[in-house]
Scaffold this motif. Structure first.
Motif, PDB file in Angstrom:
ATOM      1  N   GLN A 197      -9.159 -11.951  11.231  1.00 46.82           N
ATOM      2  CA  GLN A 197      -8.968 -10.956  10.291  1.00 46.82           C
ATOM      3  C   GLN A 197      -9.335  -9.605  11.076  1.00 46.82           C
ATOM      4  O   GLN A 197     -10.499  -9.268  11.289  1.00 46.82           O
ATOM      5  CB  GLN A 197      -9.785 -11.048   9.082  1.00 46.82           C
ATOM      6  CG  GLN A 197      -9.836 -12.390   8.479  1.00 46.82           C
ATOM      7  CD  GLN A 197      -8.463 -13.011   8.091  1.00 46.82           C
ATOM      8  OE1 GLN A 197      -7.369 -12.439   7.995  1.00 46.82           O
ATOM      9  NE2 GLN A 197      -8.431 -14.281   8.049  1.00 46.82           N
ATOM     10  N   ILE A 198      -8.490  -8.681  11.390  1.00 48.27           N
ATOM     11  CA  ILE A 198      -8.726  -7.357  12.003  1.00 48.27           C
ATOM     12  C   ILE A 198      -9.353  -6.340  10.960  1.00 48.27           C
ATOM     13  O   ILE A 198      -8.577  -5.869  10.151  1.00 48.27           O
ATOM     14  CB  ILE A 198      -7.581  -6.784  12.943  1.00 48.27           C
ATOM     15  CG1 ILE A 198      -7.035  -7.919  13.804  1.00 48.27           C
ATOM     16  CG2 ILE A 198      -8.165  -5.579  13.717  1.00 48.27           C
ATOM     17  CD1 ILE A 198      -8.014  -8.621  14.805  1.00 48.27           C
ATOM     18  N   ILE A 199     -10.571  -5.920  11.261  1.00 44.54           N
ATOM     19  CA  ILE A 199     -11.370  -4.954  10.214  1.00 44.54           C
ATOM     20  C   ILE A 199     -11.635  -3.611  10.781  1.00 44.54           C
ATOM     21  O   ILE A 199     -12.015  -3.572  11.856  1.00 44.54           O
ATOM     22  CB  ILE A 199     -11.903  -5.566   9.289  1.00 44.54           C
ATOM     23  CG1 ILE A 199     -13.216  -6.255  10.197  1.00 44.54           C
ATOM     24  CG2 ILE A 199     -11.438  -6.643   8.436  1.00 44.54           C
ATOM     25  CD1 ILE A 199     -14.501  -6.698   9.426  1.00 44.54           C
ATOM     26  N   ALA A 200     -11.508  -2.511   9.726  1.00 43.80           N
ATOM     27  CA  ALA A 200     -12.303  -1.416  10.277  1.00 43.80           C
ATOM     28  C   ALA A 200     -12.174  -0.647   9.024  1.00 43.80           C
ATOM     29  O   ALA A 200     -11.484  -0.891   8.113  1.00 43.80           O
ATOM     30  CB  ALA A 200     -11.540  -0.590  11.173  1.00 43.80           C
ATOM     31  N   GLN A 201     -12.910   0.603   9.153  1.00 43.24           N
ATOM     32  CA  GLN A 201     -12.762   1.511   7.792  1.00 43.24           C
ATOM     33  C   GLN A 201     -11.721   1.982   8.103  1.00 43.24           C
ATOM     34  O   GLN A 201     -11.154   2.306   6.821  1.00 43.24           O
ATOM     35  CB  GLN A 201     -14.123   2.551   7.960  1.00 43.24           C
ATOM     36  CG  GLN A 201     -15.344   2.195   7.390  1.00 43.24           C
ATOM     37  CD  GLN A 201     -16.170   1.638   8.181  1.00 43.24           C
ATOM     38  OE1 GLN A 201     -16.198   1.708   9.444  1.00 43.24           O
ATOM     39  NE2 GLN A 201     -17.264   0.899   7.753  1.00 43.24           N
ATOM     40  N   ILE A 212      -3.296 -13.279  13.450  1.00 45.56           N
ATOM     41  CA  ILE A 212      -3.881 -11.898  13.473  1.00 45.56           C
ATOM     42  C   ILE A 212      -3.468 -11.516  12.181  1.00 45.56           C
ATOM     43  O   ILE A 212      -2.195 -11.235  12.063  1.00 45.56           O
ATOM     44  CB  ILE A 212      -3.565 -11.318  14.537  1.00 45.56           C
ATOM     45  CG1 ILE A 212      -3.897 -11.956  15.914  1.00 45.56           C
ATOM     46  CG2 ILE A 212      -4.121  -9.782  14.689  1.00 45.56           C
ATOM     47  CD1 ILE A 212      -3.373 -11.350  17.167  1.00 45.56           C
ATOM     48  N   ARG A 213      -4.250 -10.923  11.238  1.00 44.99           N
ATOM     49  CA  ARG A 213      -4.073 -10.289  10.150  1.00 44.99           C
ATOM     50  C   ARG A 213      -4.758  -8.774  10.009  1.00 44.99           C
ATOM     51  O   ARG A 213      -5.865  -8.821  10.596  1.00 44.99           O
ATOM     52  CB  ARG A 213      -4.354 -11.130   8.894  1.00 44.99           C
ATOM     53  CG  ARG A 213      -3.810 -10.799   7.722  1.00 44.99           C
ATOM     54  CD  ARG A 213      -4.062 -11.988   6.620  1.00 44.99           C
ATOM     55  NE  ARG A 213      -3.434 -12.888   6.670  1.00 44.99           N
ATOM     56  CZ  ARG A 213      -3.834 -14.144   7.020  1.00 44.99           C
ATOM     57  NH1 ARG A 213      -5.462 -14.125   7.293  1.00 44.99           N
ATOM     58  NH2 ARG A 213      -3.254 -15.291   7.104  1.00 44.99           N
ATOM     59  N   LEU A 214      -3.993  -7.978   9.722  1.00 43.58           N
ATOM     60  CA  LEU A 214      -4.635  -6.546   9.699  1.00 43.58           C
ATOM     61  C   LEU A 214      -5.026  -6.066   8.465  1.00 43.58           C
ATOM     62  O   LEU A 214      -4.260  -6.020   7.108  1.00 43.58           O
ATOM     63  CB  LEU A 214      -3.603  -5.632  10.116  1.00 43.58           C
ATOM     64  CG  LEU A 214      -2.972  -5.929  11.665  1.00 43.58           C
ATOM     65  CD1 LEU A 214      -1.666  -5.121  12.074  1.00 43.58           C
ATOM     66  CD2 LEU A 214      -4.072  -6.001  12.774  1.00 43.58           C
ATOM     67  N   HIS A 215      -6.327  -5.325   8.387  1.00 43.92           N
ATOM     68  CA  HIS A 215      -6.944  -5.046   7.161  1.00 43.92           C
ATOM     69  C   HIS A 215      -7.146  -3.547   7.199  1.00 43.92           C
ATOM     70  O   HIS A 215      -7.977  -3.097   8.337  1.00 43.92           O
ATOM     71  CB  HIS A 215      -8.047  -5.673   6.644  1.00 43.92           C
ATOM     72  CG  HIS A 215      -7.671  -7.142   6.198  1.00 43.92           C
ATOM     73  ND1 HIS A 215      -7.325  -7.287   4.864  1.00 43.92           N
ATOM     74  CD2 HIS A 215      -7.564  -8.353   6.639  1.00 43.92           C
ATOM     75  CE1 HIS A 215      -7.277  -8.510   4.665  1.00 43.92           C
ATOM     76  NE2 HIS A 215      -7.299  -8.994   5.772  1.00 43.92           N
ATOM     77  N   TYR A 216      -6.755  -2.699   6.138  1.00 45.42           N
ATOM     78  CA  TYR A 216      -7.531  -1.347   5.974  1.00 45.42           C
ATOM     79  C   TYR A 216      -6.723  -0.327   6.853  1.00 45.42           C
ATOM     80  O   TYR A 216      -7.497   0.346   7.798  1.00 45.42           O
ATOM     81  CB  TYR A 216      -9.008  -1.359   5.784  1.00 45.42           C
ATOM     82  CG  TYR A 216      -9.694  -2.377   5.465  1.00 45.42           C
ATOM     83  CD1 TYR A 216      -9.480  -2.778   4.206  1.00 45.42           C
ATOM     84  CD2 TYR A 216     -10.462  -3.422   6.237  1.00 45.42           C
ATOM     85  CE1 TYR A 216     -10.077  -3.995   3.664  1.00 45.42           C
ATOM     86  CE2 TYR A 216     -11.078  -4.291   5.791  1.00 45.42           C
ATOM     87  CZ  TYR A 216     -11.135  -4.889   4.573  1.00 45.42           C
ATOM     88  OH  TYR A 216     -11.666  -5.910   3.820  1.00 45.42           O
ATOM     89  N   ALA A 217      -5.600  -0.107   6.735  1.00 48.44           N
ATOM     90  CA  ALA A 217      -4.848   0.959   7.315  1.00 48.44           C
ATOM     91  C   ALA A 217      -4.667   2.071   6.538  1.00 48.44           C
ATOM     92  O   ALA A 217      -5.072   2.035   5.161  1.00 48.44           O
ATOM     93  CB  ALA A 217      -3.348   0.387   7.727  1.00 48.44           C
ATOM     94  N   TYR A 218      -4.601   3.159   7.167  1.00 44.62           N
ATOM     95  CA  TYR A 218      -4.265   4.553   6.648  1.00 44.62           C
ATOM     96  C   TYR A 218      -2.779   4.780   6.595  1.00 44.62           C
ATOM     97  O   TYR A 218      -2.206   4.837   7.612  1.00 44.62           O
ATOM     98  CB  TYR A 218      -5.159   5.398   7.087  1.00 44.62           C
ATOM     99  CG  TYR A 218      -5.570   6.513   6.378  1.00 44.62           C
ATOM    100  CD1 TYR A 218      -6.534   6.685   5.374  1.00 44.62           C
ATOM    101  CD2 TYR A 218      -4.647   7.808   6.440  1.00 44.62           C
ATOM    102  CE1 TYR A 218      -6.696   7.797   4.675  1.00 44.62           C
ATOM    103  CE2 TYR A 218      -5.013   9.070   5.715  1.00 44.62           C
ATOM    104  CZ  TYR A 218      -6.153   8.946   4.799  1.00 44.62           C
ATOM    105  OH  TYR A 218      -6.365  10.223   4.070  1.00 44.62           O
TER     106      TYR A 218
END
Length: 432
Positions: free
Chosen positions: A186-190, A221-227
């Motif tokens: 789970q790829i994460i970032a603010q 691979i899963r993407l979290h918290y995009a803008y």
């Protein structure tokens, strides 16, 4: 001689969890036994990793600190330390208010804790972690901080400016975790989409995901918290071309009315938002979009909320969460706007929005009945194996339930299933 035991309690988001996992690895290296989120803490030392994002999270963190402070006063605990976002934000105030805490650390100086315990931080282990998740998946933090200036958000105040982790270091961490049995990341970032701008002078998320995708053993691979503003559209190609990049995007949209998007300082318009959703679905067929929306931000009139409801009905998000605005000191909204929407109105709007989404979620789930899907098995619960598809992130999304009566499955393995039934959120399946 009995080794000392430390309890670590992690509150808040998965980004905090990664920090706790790094700390656990360091503590184990210097000779401690560590219990994480134990229902009955057993250690002589406790470390609470706090959240300071919104009112409810802050309250939970303070209550947890007070609970352990009481245990210390009663002699059940020798030392109590506090770290994380709440501590970063209110370090001085907390030290005065809760003197039972031996020391407060911010979000980034927790390495000093080892020094205060008389131990050394092992820099050569900086990419290593002791996972608190099931061993087949892990959260992967690619940056800290945020350069966005959303009106309501305290994250930039707490975490500071966006700082990307070097790409080679991330890839090394992925290889290390794969060697420990991790298959799903789970790829994460603010804020994912800003990745690389500080280090490489351009958005590098698509290239980073390609490099992670190339590591043998990485299955999901899963993407979290995009803008949504300035979204790196080359990511569409990566998601389309790479089988191990899940067709899933977690992108917080917050609102749809131009009035509210402007007041929230979101740097996008209603038209931009609809266009981006359309582009996602056109460029990445079958993609599941998860979003978060906010109700009750200062200035949200009934007409704005009606627009938001229509947006939810029209966009038909596969996954959606929502929360009510809470005023956070130090933010633009706290300084410039009056928190004028009454609390009961915020709650009514929140309930109404989630009720609309519940119906959509039920229809999205029902449409999967009869389909064959690849499922990862996470755990056993009662009479069921509990799994997830590529469209489901742990903890927050629907799950797939498989009767245990007539199959034996291995946790952490993938299986092909047929979906045989659904309810408002979860799916029921049989092994093919």
């Amino acid at each position: 001689m009995k080794r000392k035991t430390i309890d670590i309690i992690t509150l808040g988001c998965s980004k905090n969890l990664v920090d706790s996992e790094q700390l656990i690895r360091q503590l184990e290296e210097v000779g401690y036994d560590v219990a994480h989120d134990s229902e009955n803490p057993v250690g002589e030392i406790a470390v609470i990793n706090t959240c300071g994002f919104i009112g409810d999270a802050k309250e939970e963190s303070i209550n947890m600190i007070l609970e352990f402070a009481q245990a210390k006063e009663e002699g059940a605990l020798e030392k109590l330390y506090v770290m994380g976002c709440l501590s970063e934000r209110y370090l001085k105030e907390l030290a005065v208010e809760i003197p039972q805490v031996d020391k407060f650390y911010g979000k980034f100086n927790w390495k000093e804790l080892l020094q205060d315990l008389g131990k050394a931080y092992h820099d050569e282990l900086h990419i290593e972690r002791t996972l608190t998740t099931p061993k087949h998946y892990a959260y992967l933090k690619i940056s800290e901080g945020c350069d966005r200036k959303c009106s309501y958000c305290a994250i930039p105040i707490i975490t500071g400016r966006h700082v990307s982790k070097p790409m080679d270091e991330i890839v090394d961490e992925v290889k290390y975790l794969v060697s420990r049995g991790v298959k799903e990341f789970q790829i994460i970032a603010q804020e994912l989409t800003y990745y690389g701008v500080d280090l490489y002078k351009k958005q590098m998320l698509p290239e980073l995901i390609e490099r992670i995708s190339d590591v043998p053993g990485v299955e999901w691979i899963r993407l979290h918290y995009a803008y949504p503003a300035h979204f790196p559209t080359d990511l569409f190609r990566v998601m389309r071309e790479r089988d191990n990049v899940c067709k899933y995007m977690d992108i917080a949209l917050q609102h749809i009315s131009d009035n509210m998007l402007d007041r929230m300082r979101r740097q996008v318009t209603k038209e931009d938002t609809y266009r981006l959703i359309e582009q996602f679905r056109k460029e990445v067929p079958g993609i599941h979009i998860r979003t978060t929306l906010m109700v009750g931000h200062p200035g949200e009139a009934e007409a704005d909320f009606e627009e938001l409801k229509e947006f939810v009905r029209t966009a038909r998000f596969d996954r959606m969460g929502a929360f009510a605005y809470s005023e956070e000191e130090g933010t633009y909204a706290a300084a410039q706007y009056e928190d004028e929407v009454p609390q009961d109105v915020k709650q009514e709007r929140l309930d109404e929005l989630m009720s609309i989404q519940q119906g959509i979620s039920a229809e999205v789930s029902a449409a999967k009945v009869g389909q064959q899907m690849k499922v990862m098995i996470d755990r056993i619960e009662g009479d069921y194996y509990i799994g997830r598809t590529e469209f489901d992130s742990p903890e927050v999304d629907p799950e797939v339930l498989i009767q245990r009566a007539d199959v034996t499955l291995i946790l952490g393995n993938f299986y092909k299933v047929e979906i045989i039934d659904s309810d408002d959120f979860d799916l029921f399946a049989k092994i093919i």
